[in-house]
Design a protein around this motif. Sequence first.
Motif, PDB file in Angstrom:
ATOM      1  N   PHE A   1      10.464 -33.062 -17.934  1.00 28.45           N
ATOM      2  CA  PHE A   1      11.243 -33.616 -19.044  1.00 28.45           C
ATOM      3  C   PHE A   1      12.733 -33.631 -18.707  1.00 28.45           C
ATOM      4  O   PHE A   1      13.438 -34.622 -18.948  1.00 28.45           O
ATOM      5  N   LEU A   2      13.226 -32.538 -18.132  1.00 28.47           N
ATOM      6  CA  LEU A   2      14.648 -32.443 -17.797  1.00 28.47           C
ATOM      7  C   LEU A   2      15.034 -33.465 -16.741  1.00 28.47           C
ATOM      8  O   LEU A   2      16.028 -34.179 -16.888  1.00 28.47           O
ATOM      9  N   PHE A   3      14.239 -33.551 -15.674  1.00 27.94           N
ATOM     10  CA  PHE A   3      14.539 -34.505 -14.608  1.00 27.94           C
ATOM     11  C   PHE A   3      14.466 -35.943 -15.126  1.00 27.94           C
ATOM     12  O   PHE A   3      15.284 -36.792 -14.746  1.00 27.94           O
ATOM     13  N   ASP A   4      13.506 -36.206 -15.989  1.00 33.97           N
ATOM     14  CA  ASP A   4      13.377 -37.543 -16.552  1.00 33.97           C
ATOM     15  C   ASP A   4      14.582 -37.877 -17.420  1.00 33.97           C
ATOM     16  O   ASP A   4      15.100 -39.000 -17.382  1.00 33.97           O
ATOM     17  N   SER A   5      15.051 -36.912 -18.211  1.00 33.80           N
ATOM     18  CA  SER A   5      16.215 -37.134 -19.081  1.00 33.80           C
ATOM     19  C   SER A   5      17.468 -37.409 -18.264  1.00 33.80           C
ATOM     20  O   SER A   5      18.260 -38.300 -18.591  1.00 33.80           O
ATOM     21  N   ILE A   6      17.656 -36.643 -17.201  1.00 37.33           N
ATOM     22  CA  ILE A   6      18.805 -36.872 -16.315  1.00 37.33           C
ATOM     23  C   ILE A   6      18.687 -38.244 -15.668  1.00 37.33           C
ATOM     24  O   ILE A   6      19.662 -38.995 -15.573  1.00 37.33           O
TER      25      ILE A   6
ATOM     26  N   ILE B   1      30.328 -40.418 -17.511  1.00 33.15           N
ATOM     27  CA  ILE B   1      29.855 -39.051 -17.757  1.00 33.15           C
ATOM     28  C   ILE B   1      29.514 -38.864 -19.226  1.00 33.15           C
ATOM     29  O   ILE B   1      28.491 -38.267 -19.581  1.00 33.15           O
ATOM     30  N   THR B   2      30.370 -39.404 -20.103  1.00 31.38           N
ATOM     31  CA  THR B   2      30.127 -39.281 -21.542  1.00 31.38           C
ATOM     32  C   THR B   2      28.828 -39.977 -21.939  1.00 31.38           C
ATOM     33  O   THR B   2      28.002 -39.414 -22.677  1.00 31.38           O
ATOM     34  N   GLY B   3      28.635 -41.196 -21.455  1.00 34.07           N
ATOM     35  CA  GLY B   3      27.417 -41.939 -21.767  1.00 34.07           C
ATOM     36  C   GLY B   3      26.175 -41.216 -21.281  1.00 34.07           C
ATOM     37  O   GLY B   3      25.168 -41.134 -22.000  1.00 34.07           O
ATOM     38  N   ILE B   4      26.227 -40.680 -20.078  1.00 30.93           N
ATOM     39  CA  ILE B   4      25.093 -39.949 -19.513  1.00 30.93           C
ATOM     40  C   ILE B   4      24.774 -38.713 -20.349  1.00 30.93           C
ATOM     41  O   ILE B   4      23.618 -38.440 -20.681  1.00 30.93           O
ATOM     42  N   LEU B   5      25.822 -37.956 -20.712  1.00 27.49           N
ATOM     43  CA  LEU B   5      25.628 -36.737 -21.498  1.00 27.49           C
ATOM     44  C   LEU B   5      25.086 -37.045 -22.891  1.00 27.49           C
ATOM     45  O   LEU B   5      24.284 -36.273 -23.434  1.00 27.49           O
TER      46      LEU B   5
ATOM     47  N   GLY C   1      19.470 -41.080 -18.016  1.00 27.05           N
ATOM     48  CA  GLY C   1      20.906 -41.093 -18.294  1.00 27.05           C
ATOM     49  C   GLY C   1      21.682 -41.768 -17.179  1.00 27.05           C
ATOM     50  O   GLY C   1      22.524 -42.646 -17.420  1.00 27.05           O
ATOM     51  N   LEU C   2      21.378 -41.385 -15.946  1.00 25.02           N
ATOM     52  CA  LEU C   2      22.053 -41.967 -14.782  1.00 25.02           C
ATOM     53  C   LEU C   2      21.765 -43.463 -14.666  1.00 25.02           C
ATOM     54  O   LEU C   2      22.676 -44.276 -14.477  1.00 25.02           O
ATOM     55  N   TYR C   3      20.499 -43.823 -14.784  1.00 27.52           N
ATOM     56  CA  TYR C   3      20.115 -45.218 -14.577  1.00 27.52           C
ATOM     57  C   TYR C   3      20.592 -46.144 -15.687  1.00 27.52           C
ATOM     58  O   TYR C   3      20.908 -47.305 -15.436  1.00 27.52           O
TER      59      TYR C   3
ATOM     60  N   SER D   1      16.442 -50.841 -17.090  1.00 25.85           N
ATOM     61  CA  SER D   1      16.447 -50.252 -15.749  1.00 25.85           C
ATOM     62  C   SER D   1      16.170 -48.750 -15.800  1.00 25.85           C
ATOM     63  O   SER D   1      15.660 -48.176 -14.838  1.00 25.85           O
ATOM     64  N   ALA D   2      16.476 -48.117 -16.952  1.00 28.33           N
ATOM     65  CA  ALA D   2      16.249 -46.678 -17.077  1.00 28.33           C
ATOM     66  C   ALA D   2      14.798 -46.346 -17.389  1.00 28.33           C
ATOM     67  O   ALA D   2      14.240 -45.396 -16.850  1.00 28.33           O
TER      68      ALA D   2
END
Length: 203
Positions: free
Chosen positions: A93-98, A178-182, A101-103, A128-129
């Motif tokens: 779940f954590l890796f998917d959320s990160i 960074i803000t959008g990803i967070l 966010g990045l994509y 794309s995400a």
Amino acid sequence: MQVPYYIDLLGTFVFALSGALAAYGKLLYRDLFGISFTAFITAIGGGTLRDITLGVHPLAWVADGNYLIVIFLGVLTAVSFRKTLLRLRKTLFLFDSIGIGLYTILGVQKSLSFGVHPLAAIILGMFSAVFGGVIRDTLVNEIPLIFRKEIYATACLAGAIVFVVMNRFGISANISSITGILVIIAIRIVSVQYRISLPRIED
């Protein structure tokens, strides 16, 4: 090299890792080829859809071998530390959320750089995400997250909107990214932690 390039590589690595872990969790896919194939499709699925839509040629992972290297590193990391990673609750779940966010933010940035309308860029960022995760879940015989009650694609849209608005106000691209990803990661974690979901359409 620009920051979006490194974001793309990091997102590719994270999605490859999540794909490999998801595949390992299914007995049928515990051979190395099955794990690697699932990781590869998960990692390049969303970016490929984005680039095809934008008319990018050749595709990023075809033109740049670094994408294949980070996918390999993702698989290697997942296989080498699989027991440790799978023992940790909500690791996937954590890796998917990160990853989403990045994509998402990368997809918006890249779309805007091609001159598309901001609203289209937001949608492309979301596509794309989530597309890589849809493929991953389908391959391991799970219902894709976007078809469940969890807030998933909505989190991507929220983060993408935040990025576009900040970008419109001339805020630094790095800070906006960074803000959008967070925002995306925070919405995912909070919504799952407190079981928040969108309203259902009743019959």
